[in-house]
Scaffold this motif. Structure first.
Motif, PDB file in Angstrom:
ATOM      1  N   LYS A 133      32.578 -51.148  15.530  1.00  0.00           N
ATOM      2  CA  LYS A 133      32.390 -52.163  16.567  1.00  0.00           C
ATOM      3  C   LYS A 133      33.236 -51.700  17.739  1.00  0.00           C
ATOM      4  N   GLN A 134      32.588 -51.375  18.844  1.00  0.00           N
ATOM      5  CA  GLN A 134      33.294 -50.825  20.004  1.00  0.00           C
ATOM      6  C   GLN A 134      34.168 -49.628  19.585  1.00  0.00           C
ATOM      7  N   ARG A 135      33.586 -48.769  18.773  1.00  0.00           N
ATOM      8  CA  ARG A 135      34.199 -47.513  18.291  1.00  0.00           C
ATOM      9  C   ARG A 135      35.287 -47.694  17.230  1.00  0.00           C
ATOM     10  N   ASN A 136      35.685 -48.951  16.920  1.00  0.00           N
ATOM     11  CA  ASN A 136      36.659 -49.147  15.836  1.00  0.00           C
ATOM     12  C   ASN A 136      35.901 -49.387  14.550  1.00  0.00           C
ATOM     13  N   LEU A 137      36.384 -48.846  13.449  1.00  0.00           N
ATOM     14  CA  LEU A 137      35.669 -49.017  12.179  1.00  0.00           C
ATOM     15  C   LEU A 137      35.509 -50.493  11.850  1.00  0.00           C
ATOM     16  N   ALA A 138      34.279 -50.924  11.590  1.00  0.00           N
ATOM     17  CA  ALA A 138      34.024 -52.339  11.315  1.00  0.00           C
ATOM     18  C   ALA A 138      33.636 -52.547   9.860  1.00  0.00           C
ATOM     19  N   SER A 139      32.766 -51.686   9.355  1.00  0.00           N
ATOM     20  CA  SER A 139      32.337 -51.838   7.966  1.00  0.00           C
ATOM     21  C   SER A 139      32.478 -50.500   7.242  1.00  0.00           C
ATOM     22  N   VAL A 140      33.228 -50.536   6.150  1.00  0.00           N
ATOM     23  CA  VAL A 140      33.506 -49.296   5.421  1.00  0.00           C
ATOM     24  C   VAL A 140      33.340 -49.542   3.934  1.00  0.00           C
ATOM     25  N   ASP A 141      32.403 -48.866   3.322  1.00  0.00           N
ATOM     26  CA  ASP A 141      32.270 -48.959   1.875  1.00  0.00           C
ATOM     27  C   ASP A 141      32.879 -47.696   1.268  1.00  0.00           C
ATOM     28  N   ALA A 142      34.053 -47.856   0.672  1.00  0.00           N
ATOM     29  CA  ALA A 142      34.751 -46.683   0.140  1.00  0.00           C
ATOM     30  C   ALA A 142      34.571 -46.559  -1.372  1.00  0.00           C
ATOM     31  N   SER A 143      33.678 -47.364  -1.954  1.00  0.00           N
ATOM     32  CA  SER A 143      33.579 -47.370  -3.415  1.00  0.00           C
ATOM     33  C   SER A 143      33.161 -46.001  -3.972  1.00  0.00           C
ATOM     34  N   GLN A 144      32.272 -45.346  -3.246  1.00  0.00           N
ATOM     35  CA  GLN A 144      31.812 -44.013  -3.686  1.00  0.00           C
ATOM     36  C   GLN A 144      32.968 -43.006  -3.691  1.00  0.00           C
ATOM     37  N   ILE A 145      33.844 -43.138  -2.690  1.00  0.00           N
ATOM     38  CA  ILE A 145      35.000 -42.231  -2.596  1.00  0.00           C
ATOM     39  C   ILE A 145      35.940 -42.486  -3.772  1.00  0.00           C
ATOM     40  N   MET A 146      36.227 -43.773  -4.018  1.00  0.00           N
ATOM     41  CA  MET A 146      37.148 -44.142  -5.118  1.00  0.00           C
ATOM     42  C   MET A 146      36.606 -43.649  -6.460  1.00  0.00           C
ATOM     43  N   GLN A 147      35.322 -43.934  -6.695  1.00  0.00           N
ATOM     44  CA  GLN A 147      34.745 -43.555  -7.994  1.00  0.00           C
ATOM     45  C   GLN A 147      34.752 -42.041  -8.164  1.00  0.00           C
ATOM     46  N   SER A 148      34.461 -41.346  -7.075  1.00  0.00           N
ATOM     47  CA  SER A 148      34.436 -39.882  -7.155  1.00  0.00           C
ATOM     48  C   SER A 148      35.818 -39.329  -7.462  1.00  0.00           C
ATOM     49  N   LEU A 149      36.844 -39.907  -6.823  1.00  0.00           N
ATOM     50  CA  LEU A 149      38.217 -39.467  -7.102  1.00  0.00           C
ATOM     51  C   LEU A 149      38.577 -39.730  -8.562  1.00  0.00           C
ATOM     52  N   HIS A 150      38.170 -40.892  -9.055  1.00  0.00           N
ATOM     53  CA  HIS A 150      38.490 -41.262 -10.439  1.00  0.00           C
ATOM     54  C   HIS A 150      37.964 -40.246 -11.448  1.00  0.00           C
ATOM     55  N   VAL A 151      36.785 -39.693 -11.165  1.00  0.00           N
ATOM     56  CA  VAL A 151      36.218 -38.764 -12.152  1.00  0.00           C
ATOM     57  C   VAL A 151      36.528 -37.308 -11.823  1.00  0.00           C
TER      58      VAL A 151
END
Ligand SMILES: Nc1ncnc2c1ncn2[C@@H]1O[C@H](COP(=O)(O)OP(=O)(O)OP(=O)(O)O)[C@@H](O)[C@H]1O
Ligand SMILES: C=C(C)CCOP(=O)(O)O
Length: 334
Positions: free
Chosen positions: A168-186
């Motif tokens: 939103k106006q170049r600032n992060l507004a919506s971030v789904d990091a679940s894929q990143i977390m799950q990938s790190l976990h495995v």
């Protein structure tokens, strides 16, 4: 350590504190003056050093090549030692790193020609530029994932746009990091990149890798963050000036304002002068310093240094304390 790594790879619920978030700067791994040209030597060196850091400086076992695709010019399909690999206990790597790369000579040209950083998707030029920018940065992402995979690093590419990230106006507004977390976990190493994204107010814009890193640092609380670029660190003026002085340490106070701690610059009232290339749509070194200061404010040390040097390897190992380390440390003064 090998046992721990193997256990982490099979137990998706095990917590994996992130050791380091590293930015492979576009200026470091591409030839910035030449459209869509990778600096193969720097990229190879960065990947080899990442592997060394994941092996804690020791000799990790045999490199398990993970790029099983045929490259242009390869006469035959790659040979895969399926039996040998199935008998291996684990990779023996402490791979809890996140890699984010910039665009360099990929993406910035398309973005600046079409003006997508300023939004306006109703225009055909901007719409075409959005598509062209994403083709360019995702093709670089593919090459970086392949280079890491050839070093035996279990890397997986993740595009912010495709993961639903928006601003939103170049600032992060919506971030789904679940894929990143799950990938790190495995046990995977997520490889993100600066991207063209949708913006709630502007329609679309460019999200810099530097901004992504700040957000990931908030989310993952790494031990340290490393920015690898094409210069030794932050200078008091553009490093093309022969009188430029490398700033060794910058302190950030609780309000986020920063000051130069080392060296003491007598008579310098101007602080840091920065030049940004005309085609750079994300603010170059200026954005990097701002984002690095925001990360330092979280209590996470940031090291900015030059790719492919002994200093970059030391930074990736979190070992920058000795006087002969060449780079800029940005840390909280608190
Ligand atoms: N005061 C300064 N100190 C350090 N570098 C500076 C300064 N002013 C300008 N620069 C330029 O900033 C560049 C590095 O910033 P840049 O944002 O291009 O790096 P990057 O993160 O590697 O690339 P990208 O943004 O494409 O990912 C250097 O090439 C350097 O010449
Ligand atoms: C698509 C683009 C131009 C991404 C820019 O990311 P950065 O090079 O990290 O600032």
């Amino acid at each position: 350590m090998a046992e721990e790594a193997a256990q982490e790879q099979t137990d998706p619920t095990a917590s994996r504190p992130v050791r380091c978030i590293v930015k492979l700067g576009g200026a470091a791994i591409t030839n910035k003056g030449e459209l869509e040209s990778i600096d193969a030597v720097s990229l190879r060196s960065a990947c080899a050093q990442l592997r060394q850091a994941m092996s804690h400086g020791g000799a990790a076992g045999k490199v398990v090549g993970m790029d099983w695709s045929r490259r242009p010019g390869d006469p035959t399909d790659p040979v895969v030692d399926v039996e040998g690999l199935s008998e291996m206990g684990g990779l023996g790597l402490d791979s809890n790193f996140v890699v984010v790369h910039g665009a360099g000579s990929f993406g910035h040209f398309q973005a600046s020609r079409s003006g997508i950083h300023k939004g306006g998707l109703h225009s055909t030029l901007v719409k075409a530029g959005f598509v062209a920018t994403r083709i360019s940065v995702t093709s670089l992402n593919q090459e970086i994932v392949r280079a890491l995979a050839r070093e035996g690093i279990p890397s997986v590419g993740m595009s912010p746009f495709a993961c639903g990230w928006s601003t939103k106006q170049r600032n992060l507004a919506s971030v789904d990091a679940s894929q990143i977390m799950q990938s790190l976990h495995v046990g995977f190493v997520p490889v993100l990149h600066g991207d063209a994204v949708l913006d709630e107010l502007l329609d679309c814009t460019i999200l810099s890798g530097d901004v992504i890193i700040r957000h990931l640092a908030q989310l993952l609380s790494p031990k340290y963050v490393v920015f690898l670029t094409d210069v030794h660190g932050v200078y008091d003026r553009p490093p093309s000036d022969p009188n430029a002085v490398l700033l060794r340490e910058i302190a950030v106070d609780e309000n986020g304002s920063w000051s130069i701690v080392k060296p003491a610059l007598k008579g310098n009232k101007k602080g840091v002068e920065i030049s940004v290339a005309a085609h750079d749509t994300t603010g170059g070194m200026e954005t990097k310093i701002l984002e690095a200061a925001a990360i330092a404010r979280l209590g996470v040390d940031v090291y900015i240094t030059k790719v492919g040097t002994e200093h970059s390897l030391r930074a990736l190992n979190g070992d920058t304390s000795s006087e002969d380390w060449l780079g800029t440390v940005i840390r909280s003064s608190g």
